[in-house]
Design a protein around this motif. Structure first.
Motif, short mmCIF file in Angstrom:
data_model
loop_
_atom_site.label_atom_id
_atom_site.label_comp_id
_atom_site.label_asym_id
_atom_site.label_seq_id
_atom_site.Cartn_x
_atom_site.Cartn_y
_atom_site.Cartn_z
N LEU A 158 0.69 -1.23 -0.03
CA LEU A 158 -0.20 0.20 0.10
C LEU A 158 0.82 1.25 0.00
O LEU A 158 0.30 2.37 -0.12
CB LEU A 158 -0.89 0.03 1.13
CG LEU A 158 -1.85 -1.32 1.35
CD1 LEU A 158 -2.63 -1.22 2.58
CD2 LEU A 158 -2.81 -1.26 0.09
N HIS A 159 2.08 1.07 0.27
CA HIS A 159 2.92 2.45 0.14
C HIS A 159 2.46 3.43 1.21
O HIS A 159 2.40 4.60 0.58
CB HIS A 159 3.17 2.70 -1.31
CG HIS A 159 3.66 1.76 -2.12
ND1 HIS A 159 4.93 1.12 -2.05
CD2 HIS A 159 2.96 1.22 -3.05
CE1 HIS A 159 4.92 0.13 -2.98
NE2 HIS A 159 4.04 0.21 -3.75
N LEU A 160 2.10 3.05 2.47
CA LEU A 160 2.00 4.09 3.25
C LEU A 160 2.88 5.08 3.67
O LEU A 160 3.89 4.72 3.65
CB LEU A 160 1.34 3.65 4.60
CG LEU A 160 0.27 2.53 4.37
CD1 LEU A 160 -0.34 1.94 5.89
CD2 LEU A 160 -1.09 3.03 3.73
N SER A 161 2.45 6.35 4.14
CA SER A 161 3.76 7.21 4.70
C SER A 161 4.15 6.94 6.01
O SER A 161 3.75 5.75 6.52
CB SER A 161 2.80 8.68 4.72
OG SER A 161 2.13 8.60 5.90
N ASP A 162 5.15 7.38 6.29
CA ASP A 162 5.86 6.93 7.52
C ASP A 162 4.81 6.92 8.66
O ASP A 162 5.19 6.17 9.38
CB ASP A 162 7.34 7.74 7.80
CG ASP A 162 8.17 7.50 6.64
OD1 ASP A 162 8.23 6.41 6.05
OD2 ASP A 162 9.24 8.52 6.53
#
Length: 308
Positions: free
Chosen positions: A247-251
């Motif tokens: 999903l490439h979530l933010s940090d």
């Protein structure tokens, strides 16, 4: 890395109230049926009141977001591992498998999630979606399995009308979806009654420690170990893998998801297991052991994924 003292402060009430229950059990002040009576009070009165208010006040669309997708994936992996281990490694029946799966993936999102999230993240907004998912999805599935094995399939079809937990959730969901508001007097009564759910459940948990079985110790400890490993290690790792690589979530989103996934097993699991008479010892020991282990794993998560 978050300081250890603020994190420990979130765990202190859990240990204190569990110790109170244990001491009351050892003293015999409440009688032999105290644990059973307190658990029934929590299951049939206090917890339904708390869940009704929580759901009624939370918009139902809050758990439809990428972060919840990662959390759900972690829950499914850990719960599935616990269920499979209960079946393949320990030969448990269907009800015990359901409890094993729940003990491996059902997080203590409210009374621990809130203070930990505030300390590490600065806000506790993710608590709402997690609570919705666990109450509206996970809990009905597990309680339906437990009830159908006890009362038969026909009774399971009418479970939402007979089970106070599911009835409270359904009513709360109706109010949330329609925007209706319950009368202030009802809200206040539910707040007072629901406020007793967590402390009473913890006291009952402590009482149960006075009746630990002496047989099958090695097997029980192994089963608890698998549940705790799935809960405190596998679940956050699975959530991290999905959140980071799929999903490439933010940090910040990734930290939030992994932190909540690393929370220990909720005492609700023990309440449900005790009410239905299946896997209560596993649920009790998983709650206690995962709570202890998670003090370390939560600190590691905050250190590894938090702002430098």
């Amino acid at each position: 890395m978050p300081s250890l003292h603020p994190l420990l402060s979130g765990f202190a009430p859990i240990w204190a109230l569990t110790a109170v229950g244990y001491l009351l059990g050892r003293s015999g002040l409440l009688g032999e049926q105290a644990e059973q009576v307190l658990n029934r009070f929590v299951f049939h009165a206090a917890m339904p009141a708390a869940l009704f208010l929580m759901i009624a006040r939370t918009p139902l669309d809050r758990f439809a977001n990428p972060s919840m997708a990662a959390f759900t994936a972690g829950t499914a992996v850990a719960g599935g591992l616990g269920l499979l281990a209960s079946q393949r490694l320990f030969g448990r029946g269907v009800p015990e498998r359901a409890v094993g799966g729940m003990a491996s993936g059902y997080v203590n999102s409210a009374n621990l999630g809130i203070p930990v999230a505030v300390q590490v993240l600065g806000d506790a907004s993710f608590v709402g979606p997690v609570v919705l998912f666990q109450i509206l999805v996970v809990t009905p599935v597990v309680l339906t399995v437990l009830d159908s094995r006890r009362a038969g399939l026909r009774a399971a079809l009418t479970l939402p009308l007979r089970n106070p937990i599911l009835l409270a959730v359904a009513l709360g969901a109706v109010l949330s979806a329609t925007g209706w508001r319950a009368p202030a007097e009802l809200n206040r009564s539910c707040e007072l009654l629901g406020g007793a759910a967590v402390p009473t459940a913890l006291v009952a948990l402590g009482l149960s420690l006075c009746h630990r079985p002496a047989v099958g110790v090695a097997s029980r400890y192994a089963e608890v170990g698998v549940a705790v490993l799935a809960k405190t290690v596998v679940q956050p790792l699975a959530a991290y893998a999905v959140g980071a690589f799929v999903l490439h979530l933010s940090d910040h989103q990734l930290l939030t998801v992994v932190l909540f996934s690393a929370l220990p097993t909720a005492q609700n699991v023990f309440v449900y297991a005790r009410e239905y008479g299946h896997g209560a010892a596993l649920a009790r020991d998983a709650v206690l052991a995962s709570t202890l282990v998670s003090m370390a794993t939560l600190s590691v998560v905050g250190w590894a994924l938090g702002p430098s």
